[in-house]
Design an enzyme around this catalytic site. Structure first.
Site, PDB file in Angstrom:
ATOM      1  N   SER A 148       8.741 -18.642 -10.227  1.00  0.00           N
ATOM      2  CA  SER A 148       8.121 -19.760 -10.926  1.00  0.00           C
ATOM      3  C   SER A 148       8.348 -21.077 -10.211  1.00  0.00           C
ATOM      4  CB  SER A 148       8.664 -19.865 -12.357  1.00  0.00           C
ATOM      5  OG  SER A 148       8.138 -21.019 -12.996  1.00  0.00           O
ATOM      6  N   ARG A 156      -6.545  -1.114  -0.113  1.00  0.00           N
ATOM      7  CA  ARG A 156      -5.902  -2.127   0.717  1.00  0.00           C
ATOM      8  C   ARG A 156      -5.362  -1.606   2.034  1.00  0.00           C
ATOM      9  NH1 ARG A 156      -8.423  -6.391  -1.314  1.00  0.00           N
ATOM     10  NH2 ARG A 156      -8.052  -6.651  -3.548  1.00  0.00           N
TER      11      ARG A 156
END
Length: 303
Positions: free
Chosen positions: A122, A223
């Site tokens: 964060s 991917r």
């Protein structure tokens, strides 16, 4: 380096610990546990935890009381049958939790796979490190002329140097302003949750990513494909090596029936049958668009 000496020491301390357990232990995965596998210039992938192995897939498929039944050969045959016929639920019995450090623009591609549990570092609470992805010269390429979301030829000489210098300068300037806005030398400063908006998409973030094996295989099929963007493909390639050591039977089946396989439309199958019967098939008489024909030729002509 993606990890500091203190972080490496912490990882080695984790790897030095062991505990007796009755749960399934995959020896190949134990070798990877906690180790940071470097990706790109500052990124990495490391295994934090896992659940299950090849035998757990078979156990779930048979709803049995033990690890498989008759023989190892039967277990591998069952896993290949499950993969071949798209029976996905038994593969969901295995899970893996990864710690990944990656550029933000790669993370935004990655997060489109909405079948995992994610907890990201964060920037509201913490200050991001001054670490940016700067591509190596061989990965600085022009826009593809035939694919709106792909690359073309590699930029050369002064043009490549000009682009790399812009990337480096803009990254440094944005981070300098980020630090200045947060505030130093007694300034009150801007809130971290607002200051982060000025940071470029090539700055590194980190997250914990937990996913079951079925959905991991889906991620890797897309991917780890040669047509995927290089910066996410190298993460997928690293994960493929880890998964191959964790569930070798399942990974070999995945290579054969997903990663190394191709999908043909009904039109393509019809054209292939017409070719095998001796008919001369061209894009004009195939009923396919130019792009479909190009993809079809790529399947039947490559190699």
């Amino acid at each position: 380096m993606p990890l500091s000496s203190d972080q490496l020491a912490e990882i080695e301390a984790q790897r030095a610990q062991s505990s007796p357990t009755r749960r399934v232990v995959a020896e190949g995965m134990e070798d990877h546990l906690y180790t940071a596998h470097q990706v790109l210039d500052h990124g990495f992938v490391r295994v934090i935890d896992y659940m299950g192995d090849d035998a757990a897939i078979c156990q779930a498929a048979r709803v049995s009381y033990g690890k498989g039944t008759k023989s190892v050969q039967n277990d591998e045959g069952l896993i290949r049958y499950l993969m071949r016929h798209w029976h996905s639920t038994p593969f969901e019995m295995c899970e893996i939790k990864l710690h990944v450090k990656l550029p933000v623009f790669v993370a935004r591609q990655w997060i489109r796979h909405r079948t995992a549990n994610v907890n990201e570092y964060s920037a509201r609470y913490s200050i991001l490190d001054r670490e940016f992805y700067i591509p190596a010269p061989e990965h600085v390429a022009a826009q593809s002329e035939v694919n709106n979301q792909g690359r073309g030829d590699t930029l050369q000489g002064e043009e490549a140097a000009r682009v790399l210098e812009i990337l480096k300068a803009d990254s440094a300037r944005c981070y300098d302003n980020y630090e200045a806005m947060i505030g130093q030398d007694g300034q009150q400063g801007l809130a971290r949750e607002l200051a982060r908006m000025n940071l470029p998409a090539n700055i590194y973030t980190q997250w914990y990513w937990k996913v079951d094996l079925h959905n991991l295989f889906h991620f890797l099929r897309l991917r780890a494909d040669p047509h995927a963007q290089y910066e996410i493909r190298v993460y997928a390639d690293t994960m493929c090596k880890i998964v191959a050591d964790w569930v070798p039977f399942a990974y070999r089946a995945f290579e054969d029936y997903r990663l190394g396989a191709v999908n043909l439309s009904a039109q393509m199958v019809t054209c292939l049958r017409r070719m095998l019967s001796g008919e001369n098939i061209t894009q004009e008489n195939s009923g396919m668009t130019a792009r479909e024909w190009r993809e079809f030729e790529g399947v039947i002509r490559e190699g």
